[in-house]
Write an enzyme that holds these catalytic residues in place. Structure first.
Site, PDB file in Angstrom:
ATOM      1  N   GLU A  65       0.784  -1.232   0.201  1.00 38.02           N
ATOM      2  CA  GLU A  65      -0.024  -0.112   0.181  1.00 38.02           C
ATOM      3  C   GLU A  65       0.723   1.387  -0.135  1.00 38.02           C
ATOM      4  O   GLU A  65       0.531   2.493  -0.714  1.00 38.02           O
ATOM      5  CB  GLU A  65      -1.102  -0.049   1.050  1.00 38.02           C
ATOM      6  CG  GLU A  65      -2.169  -0.900   1.017  1.00 38.02           C
ATOM      7  CD  GLU A  65      -1.863  -2.411   1.290  1.00 38.02           C
ATOM      8  OE1 GLU A  65      -0.567  -2.762   1.836  1.00 38.02           O
ATOM      9  OE2 GLU A  65      -2.661  -3.381   1.023  1.00 38.02           O
ATOM     10  N   HIS A 134      -9.045  -5.473  10.131  1.00 41.69           N
ATOM     11  CA  HIS A 134      -9.684  -5.338   8.866  1.00 41.69           C
ATOM     12  C   HIS A 134     -11.198  -4.665   9.047  1.00 41.69           C
ATOM     13  O   HIS A 134     -12.021  -4.675   7.938  1.00 41.69           O
ATOM     14  CB  HIS A 134     -10.094  -6.736   8.174  1.00 41.69           C
ATOM     15  CG  HIS A 134      -9.215  -7.637   7.570  1.00 41.69           C
ATOM     16  ND1 HIS A 134      -8.025  -8.131   8.534  1.00 41.69           N
ATOM     17  CD2 HIS A 134      -8.678  -7.838   6.536  1.00 41.69           C
ATOM     18  CE1 HIS A 134      -7.212  -8.789   7.748  1.00 41.69           C
ATOM     19  NE2 HIS A 134      -7.372  -8.803   6.491  1.00 41.69           N
TER      20      HIS A 134
END
Ligand SMILES: Cc1ncc(C[n+]2csc(CCOP(=O)(O)OP(=O)(O)O)c2C)c(N)n1
Ligand SMILES: [Mg+2]
Lengths: 329, 338
Positions: A65, A134
């Protein structure tokens, strides 16, 4: 101007359609992220784009990322218009340095010479039992940062129209999609040029007794609460903030001026969340209008647990909002 | 130790049977997990290790139980089961029950058994790799001869933090073994599409770390490689990188029903020939170490055992809502309420 015909669609498909149309319209628009091409995206938002536009413009990235976000920022500084998909917004935590320390400051630090016309989008908030690493709601974290624009649509039309605005915007935009919204149905105008401006809240349900202020999926919760309350003869107004930064305080304040009571609802951890900012703005500016303290409903201040019973404890629901409403009504 | 003359490998028949039992156990346990998921008894993300078992078994055999450290990502059922974890507590965790290792707070991706030195159980790709080196750092700091085995995926081996960690591990002589489990896919992305050089073992070389690629689906070579490397790291107090070639037979996770998007049936069939379980079974029978009937009895016994584990886990209650606040801190409760 004749009003465009309406197309029935879902939140997911509206986002897909918007990206598709903007890629068709502007060759500078491209998408990158993990498993978005060949694999069609974990939430299938980008399904069909890779066969259509090829790997030049639909880029499957390694699981890095910070790296691919940085590449998007660099490309954007030269005028390209990347759309970065975060597989979930929780993973954008890895890219915070690129987004906050770089993208958000480029225009300022270059004295206006460079811009970052980039969108960072993806599912944000709890899905179902994805547990502690998450399930983050990141929009409030980003809305703290000058230089970013942050939006959190709650309806199909806004998903479509606000993503248009995001892609056309010359600043870095964080666009969050609560996974619980992907399958909701709604309509969008059959008009490629349709857009919904940032910095404009909307009233989704008019009322006179209390203002329920929220964004993203919590707006849907607030609508359900308003429905519940109406059965008891209580008239709640649902204010969908939808744009956190810029924030449309006028619409929020006007609602509170009418109802004299407000509850702000957000999924993020309650303590220090963006709803606290909204609540404080109301307290500061609407003091004379208020008949009761502004209350908040936020997520529990714990990492998201896995067991469904515990997860449901954490995420604000109709019952939690009703409880706060009753405290001030 | 007595060895039969016809054996190609140094393990005794008893050891071989034990390895077979371990492998059948992990396989059955995870098949049960997948079934539980389909029946709604487990949720969220659940990733099984089916097809890759020889790697964990081979490496586990080389470690000192209760002494060496192990850490991995979210494909984390096999390691704790091998290291002595209570399988009922593992299953209960996967089912989100009070009786699980994390009392239902973690789920399949987050299994921890600290008592047996299994440090999890992590959901952020690459995130645990530095922590793995941290375990080795602690061993070195305390002047103990423990080694840390840090498993990571081919996908995770691209993460910046992995390269940062390789540098520090070498710079500081940390006794850590990075086991890259190269199963050729990072979710739906094939190795060729995510790695500029698909020889992932080379990633240790610029840092002066001894690095090699080995087969992870052959139990016998894995046993040898693991022992050789673990001994070397313990003796030399240096990091090591080993790229283990294996293959997952199932989807990325229980929610991945789209395997055809990234690989063909033919490719899967080809790889099924590498199935460590079928190969070990064939070896045991061919070499007359165990009869077919004997192995069938073992398989049945283990299937029953897994059923009982599942039932015991299923008997564990769901957590009580108030438990949501437990363990946020070691010494205080977080602010309660919405
Ligand atoms: C930082 C981060 N980005 C994305 C993901 C989503 N994700 C989970 S597993 C995975 C693939 C990892 O592949 P690999 O490292 O090869 O491990 P394998 O699943 O093959 O064991 C991805 C992209 C994640 N968990 N964390
Ligand atoms: Mg892999």
């Amino acid at each position: 101007m004749a009003t465009a015909t309406l197309i029935e669609t879902t939140f997911r498909d509206a986002i897909h359609k918007c990206i598709d149309e903007e890629m068709e319209r502007n060759p500078d628009v491209f998408v990158l992220g993990e498993d978005i091409g060949r694999y069609e995206g974990t939430f299938k938002v980008t399904k069909g784009l890779w066969p259509k536009y090829g790997e030049k413009r639909v880029i499957d990235t390694p699981i890095v990322e910070p790296g691919f976000t940085g590449i998007a920022i660099g490309a954007a500084m030269t005028g390209l218009r990347p759309i970065v998909e975060m597989m979930t917004m929780s993973f954008s935590i890895l890219a915070l340095d690129q987004i906050i320390n770089h993208a958000a400051k480029v225009h300022y630090m270059t004295g206006g010479q460079a811009k970052v016309p980039m969108v960072v989008r993806g599912p944000g908030g709890a899905a179902k039992q994805l547990s502690a690493q998450h399930s983050h709601s990141m929009e409030g974290w980003y809305a703290h940062c000058p230089g970013l624009k942050v939006v959190a649509p709650a309806t199909v039309e806004d998903a479509y129209g606000m993503l248009k605005t995001a892609i056309w915007d010359d600043n870095p935009v964080i666009f969050t999609e609560n996974p619980g919204l992907y399958t909701i149905k709604g309509t969008i105008p059959d008009d490629k040029d349709f857009s919904v401006p940032f910095g404009k809240a909307q009233i989704l349900h008019e009322g006179t007794d209390i203002s329920l202020v929220g964004y993203s999926r919590m707006t849907q919760v607030n609508l359900a609460v308003a429905e519940e309350l109406s059965k008891e003869g209580i008239s709640a107004e649902v204010v969908d903030v939808r744009s956190l930064l810029p924030l449309d305080t006028d619409t929020i304040f006007a609602s509170v001026a009418k109802t004299h009571r407000a509850v702000v609802v957000y999924e993020d951890w309650r303590s220090g969340g963006f709803g606290a900012e909204i609540a404080q703005r109301i307290s500061e500016d609407c003091f004379d209008d208020l008949d009761a303290p502004v209350l908040r409903v936020g997520g529990l201040n714990v990492p998201m647990p896995y067991a469904r019973v515990l997860e449901l404890e954490c995420i604000p629901d109709v019952k939690d909002v009703l409880e706060k409403v009753r405290r001030i009504l | 130790m007595a060895k039969s003359a016809n054996l190609e490998h140094p393990q005794t028949p008893a050891q071989l049977e034990e390895f077979y039992r371990q492998m059948v156990f992990i396989r059955r346990f995870e098949e049960k997990c997948n079934l539980a998921y389909r029946q709604g008894k487990a949720g969220g993300y659940l990733h099984v290790y089916i097809g890759m078992e020889a790697t964990a078994i081979g490496w586990n055999a080389a470690l000192k139980p209760g002494w060496d450290y192990v850490i991995t990502a979210y494909r984390d059922h096999a390691q704790p089961l091998l290291m002595g974890a209570d399988p009922v507590k593992v299953m209960a965790e996967i089912m989100g029950r009070q009786g699980g290792y994390s009392h239902g707070k973690g789920g399949s991706m987050h299994i921890y058994d600290i008592e047996h030195n299994f440090y999890g159980g992590w959901g952020i790709v690459g995130g645990h790799v530095a922590m793995g080196a941290g375990l080795a750092f602690a061993a070195k700091y305390r002047e103990e001869d423990r080694v840390a085995v840090c498993y990571l995926g081919d996908g995770a081996s691209n993460a910046g933090v992995f390269f940062e960690t390789l540098n520090m591990a070498s710079l500081w002589d940390l006794p850590v073994i990075f086991v890259i489990e190269n199963n050729e896919f990072a979710m739906g992305t094939r190795l060729e599409y995510h790695a500029s050089d698909t020889h992932l073992y080379k990633r240790g070389e610029p840092f002066g770390i001894k690095s090699e690629r080995v087969d992870g689906m052959d139990l016998f070579t894995t046993l040898e490689d693991a022992k050789r490397i673990v001994d070397w790291v313990r003796t030399n107090q240096r990091p090591y990188l080993v790229e283990v070639m294996n293959y997952r037979f199932a989807g990325h996770g229980a929610a991945d029903n789209d395997r055809q998007l990234y690989r063909t049936k033919e490719e899967e069939d080809e790889n099924m020939k590498r199935d460590p379980l079928a190969r070990l079974r064939k070896y045991l029978v061919d070499k007359k170490i165990c009869s077919d009937e004997k192995l069938e009895a073992v398989e049945e016994e283990i299937s029953d055992q897994v059923e009982k584990i599942y039932e015991a886990a299923d008997a564990s209650p769901f957590p009580d809502p108030h438990e949501v606040y437990d363990h946020v801190y070691s010494d205080m409760a977080p602010e309660a309420g919405h």
